[in-house]
Design a protein around this motif. Structure first.
Motif, PDB file in Angstrom:
ATOM      1  N   GLY A 161       0.656  -1.309   0.058  1.00 54.58           N
ATOM      2  CA  GLY A 161      -0.033  -0.203  -0.219  1.00 54.58           C
ATOM      3  C   GLY A 161       0.942   1.285  -0.028  1.00 54.58           C
ATOM      4  O   GLY A 161       0.129   2.371  -0.188  1.00 54.58           O
ATOM      5  N   VAL A 162       2.056   1.405   0.202  1.00 51.95           N
ATOM      6  CA  VAL A 162       3.031   2.240   0.072  1.00 51.95           C
ATOM      7  C   VAL A 162       3.891   2.377  -1.437  1.00 51.95           C
ATOM      8  O   VAL A 162       3.951   3.401  -1.828  1.00 51.95           O
ATOM      9  CB  VAL A 162       3.934   2.322   1.460  1.00 51.95           C
ATOM     10  N   GLU A 163       4.437   1.394  -1.442  1.00 52.58           N
ATOM     11  CA  GLU A 163       5.289   0.850  -2.645  1.00 52.58           C
ATOM     12  C   GLU A 163       4.746   0.227  -3.843  1.00 52.58           C
ATOM     13  O   GLU A 163       5.337   0.126  -4.619  1.00 52.58           O
ATOM     14  CB  GLU A 163       6.661   0.527  -2.133  1.00 52.58           C
ATOM     15  N   ILE A 164       3.797  -0.484  -3.446  1.00 54.50           N
ATOM     16  CA  ILE A 164       3.009  -1.326  -4.529  1.00 54.50           C
ATOM     17  C   ILE A 164       1.648  -1.172  -3.937  1.00 54.50           C
ATOM     18  O   ILE A 164       0.940  -1.129  -2.958  1.00 54.50           O
ATOM     19  CB  ILE A 164       3.460  -2.588  -4.556  1.00 54.50           C
ATOM     20  N   GLN A 165       0.731  -1.328  -5.165  1.00 54.35           N
ATOM     21  CA  GLN A 165      -0.765  -1.249  -5.093  1.00 54.35           C
ATOM     22  C   GLN A 165      -1.342  -2.618  -5.638  1.00 54.35           C
ATOM     23  O   GLN A 165      -0.809  -3.097  -6.551  1.00 54.35           O
ATOM     24  CB  GLN A 165      -1.642   0.134  -5.819  1.00 54.35           C
ATOM     25  N   PRO A 166      -2.442  -2.816  -5.163  1.00 53.71           N
ATOM     26  CA  PRO A 166      -3.076  -4.036  -5.965  1.00 53.71           C
ATOM     27  C   PRO A 166      -3.026  -4.310  -7.344  1.00 53.71           C
ATOM     28  O   PRO A 166      -2.866  -5.324  -8.130  1.00 53.71           O
ATOM     29  CB  PRO A 166      -4.748  -4.033  -5.485  1.00 53.71           C
ATOM     30  N   GLU A 167      -3.399  -3.085  -8.011  1.00 49.81           N
ATOM     31  CA  GLU A 167      -3.490  -3.016  -9.350  1.00 49.81           C
ATOM     32  C   GLU A 167      -1.926  -3.477 -10.006  1.00 49.81           C
ATOM     33  O   GLU A 167      -2.079  -4.179 -11.116  1.00 49.81           O
ATOM     34  CB  GLU A 167      -3.805  -1.734 -10.204  1.00 49.81           C
ATOM     35  N   SER A 174      -1.398  -6.708 -12.704  1.00 50.85           N
ATOM     36  CA  SER A 174      -0.730  -6.496 -13.932  1.00 50.85           C
ATOM     37  C   SER A 174       0.334  -7.515 -14.183  1.00 50.85           C
ATOM     38  O   SER A 174       0.710  -8.130 -15.131  1.00 50.85           O
ATOM     39  CB  SER A 174      -0.148  -5.068 -13.874  1.00 50.85           C
ATOM     40  N   TYR A 175       1.146  -7.635 -12.818  1.00 55.31           N
ATOM     41  CA  TYR A 175       2.245  -8.720 -12.914  1.00 55.31           C
ATOM     42  C   TYR A 175       1.933 -10.102 -13.052  1.00 55.31           C
ATOM     43  O   TYR A 175       2.596 -10.705 -13.791  1.00 55.31           O
ATOM     44  CB  TYR A 175       2.888  -8.269 -11.686  1.00 55.31           C
ATOM     45  N   ALA A 176       0.620 -10.256 -12.557  1.00 51.93           N
ATOM     46  CA  ALA A 176       0.249 -11.727 -12.622  1.00 51.93           C
ATOM     47  C   ALA A 176      -0.091 -11.982 -14.144  1.00 51.93           C
ATOM     48  O   ALA A 176      -0.062 -13.018 -14.597  1.00 51.93           O
ATOM     49  CB  ALA A 176      -1.021 -11.968 -11.896  1.00 51.93           C
ATOM     50  N   ASN A 177      -0.961 -10.993 -14.561  1.00 52.22           N
ATOM     51  CA  ASN A 177      -1.064 -11.343 -16.029  1.00 52.22           C
ATOM     52  C   ASN A 177      -0.020 -11.189 -17.183  1.00 52.22           C
ATOM     53  O   ASN A 177      -0.246 -12.008 -18.166  1.00 52.22           O
ATOM     54  CB  ASN A 177      -2.116  -9.982 -16.484  1.00 52.22           C
ATOM     55  N   GLU A 178       0.902 -10.575 -16.694  1.00 54.38           N
ATOM     56  CA  GLU A 178       2.165 -10.622 -17.752  1.00 54.38           C
ATOM     57  C   GLU A 178       3.131 -11.905 -17.483  1.00 54.38           C
ATOM     58  O   GLU A 178       3.607 -12.224 -18.476  1.00 54.38           O
ATOM     59  CB  GLU A 178       3.126  -9.294 -17.469  1.00 54.38           C
ATOM     60  N   THR A 179       3.252 -12.339 -16.145  1.00 58.98           N
ATOM     61  CA  THR A 179       4.083 -13.375 -16.024  1.00 58.98           C
ATOM     62  C   THR A 179       3.461 -14.732 -15.721  1.00 58.98           C
ATOM     63  O   THR A 179       4.307 -15.642 -15.727  1.00 58.98           O
ATOM     64  CB  THR A 179       5.030 -13.014 -14.874  1.00 58.98           C
ATOM     65  N   GLY A 180       2.131 -14.584 -15.298  1.00 58.66           N
ATOM     66  CA  GLY A 180       1.521 -15.913 -14.872  1.00 58.66           C
ATOM     67  C   GLY A 180       2.047 -16.482 -13.465  1.00 58.66           C
ATOM     68  O   GLY A 180       1.750 -17.670 -13.059  1.00 58.66           O
ATOM     69  N   LYS A 181       2.367 -15.554 -12.805  1.00 54.57           N
ATOM     70  CA  LYS A 181       2.962 -15.803 -11.331  1.00 54.57           C
ATOM     71  C   LYS A 181       2.689 -14.714 -10.367  1.00 54.57           C
ATOM     72  O   LYS A 181       2.402 -13.736 -10.727  1.00 54.57           O
ATOM     73  CB  LYS A 181       4.279 -16.429 -11.411  1.00 54.57           C
TER      74      LYS A 181
END
Length: 281
Positions: free
Chosen positions: A41-47, A51-58
């Protein structure tokens, strides 16, 4: 000296407005992505996770608050308050509770509570503790009352896809494939500090959420109606508003509070998850 300071971790999913309203301090868990630790919530958000999961599958990995950071948090308030009460994510879900307990041993006036819950299931406990602190109760009495409330919190969610549980190793690829193929939306319940699969809905997530809300609230007389959380992981405004209207139709809550799930929670449930969380009598 001021009385009691209430603190919690980021997985309680309490909005900034509520944190400010009750003077609650929170500490973030960590999301580990490609070897980099980022504060939830400070350096990374759920979105970013989606995006990472969609791009990498992990999925990125989640990790607990280190002991030293708990020591720093408690040390910030231990000398200026009579006591600090910290409420943690359930100990079955993370080592945050254990780390907080270790850190608390450095102080004579820090109390750590295992919420046995997650998200705003924990959030209910945090708010209850803050309200008791406002009444001027001593720390030991607050802890006792909170431990009585913990088993009465009813937390559940409807999940749109099992892909995130699969990527996180919490269900098999076959189970996830079958659920997605049959368009099954499982209701995940927190029972005795663990996640269990409850009723399974079939169809679009919007209709599944409607059925779930009716099942949870209709004709029930055992619900404490002071507050309910509608907590989601990026659902549309239409779904959220429809859920709110259904809640109002079946129970007369004093407060309906809408919050968004933190990165740690979203990492396991995925997007379009929604839950209603309240207390029983």
């Amino acid at each position: 000296m001021r009385k009691i300071k209430i603190t919690c971790d980021s997985t309680a999913d309490i909005s900034d407005g509520l944190l400010e309203r009750y003077s609650i301090d929170t500490i973030p868990l960590y999301i580990n992505k490609d070897g980099i630790s980022l504060k939830d919530g400070v350096e990374i958000q759920p979105e970013d996770i989606y995006s990472y999961a969609n791009e990498t599958g992990k999925l990125p990995k989640t990790s607990a608050v280190p002991i030293v950071e708990y020591i720093n948090l408690f040390g910030r308030y231990a000398n200026s308050y009579e006591a600090v009460i910290h409420i943690n994510l359930g100990q079955q879900f993370s080592s945050t509770y254990q780390n907080a307990c270790i850190a608390a041993k450095e102080f004579h006036n820090v109390f750590v509570i295992n919420s046995d819950n997650l998200s705003t299931g924990t959030g209910h406990i945090v708010i209850e503790a803050a309200k008791l602190a406002e009444q001027g109760l001593p720390a030991e009495e607050i802890v006792g009352k909170i431990n009585e409330i913990i088993p009465k919190v009813e937390a559940s969610f409807v999940i749109d896809t099992l892909d995130y549980l699969r990527m996180g190793g919490r269900c098999s690829a076959l189970t996830a494939f079958s659920a997605n193929l049959l368009n099954i939306k499982p209701n995940i319940e927190v029972i005795a500090g663990k996640m269990e699969v409850g009723k399974k809905y079939r169809g679009k997530i919007e209709k599944s959420i409607e059925k779930y809300v009716v099942d949870r609230l209709k004709d029930r007389e055992d619900i404490v109606t002071d507050r309910i959380f509608i907590t989601h992981s990026g659902c549309s405004e239409e779904v959220i508003e429809n859920t709110k209207q259904l809640v109002q139709q079946y129970q007369n809550f004093d407060e309906i509070i809408i919050t968004q799930a933190s990165c740690t929670i979203s990492c396991h449930c995925g997007p379009n998850t929604l839950g209603i969380l309240f207390k029983r009598k």
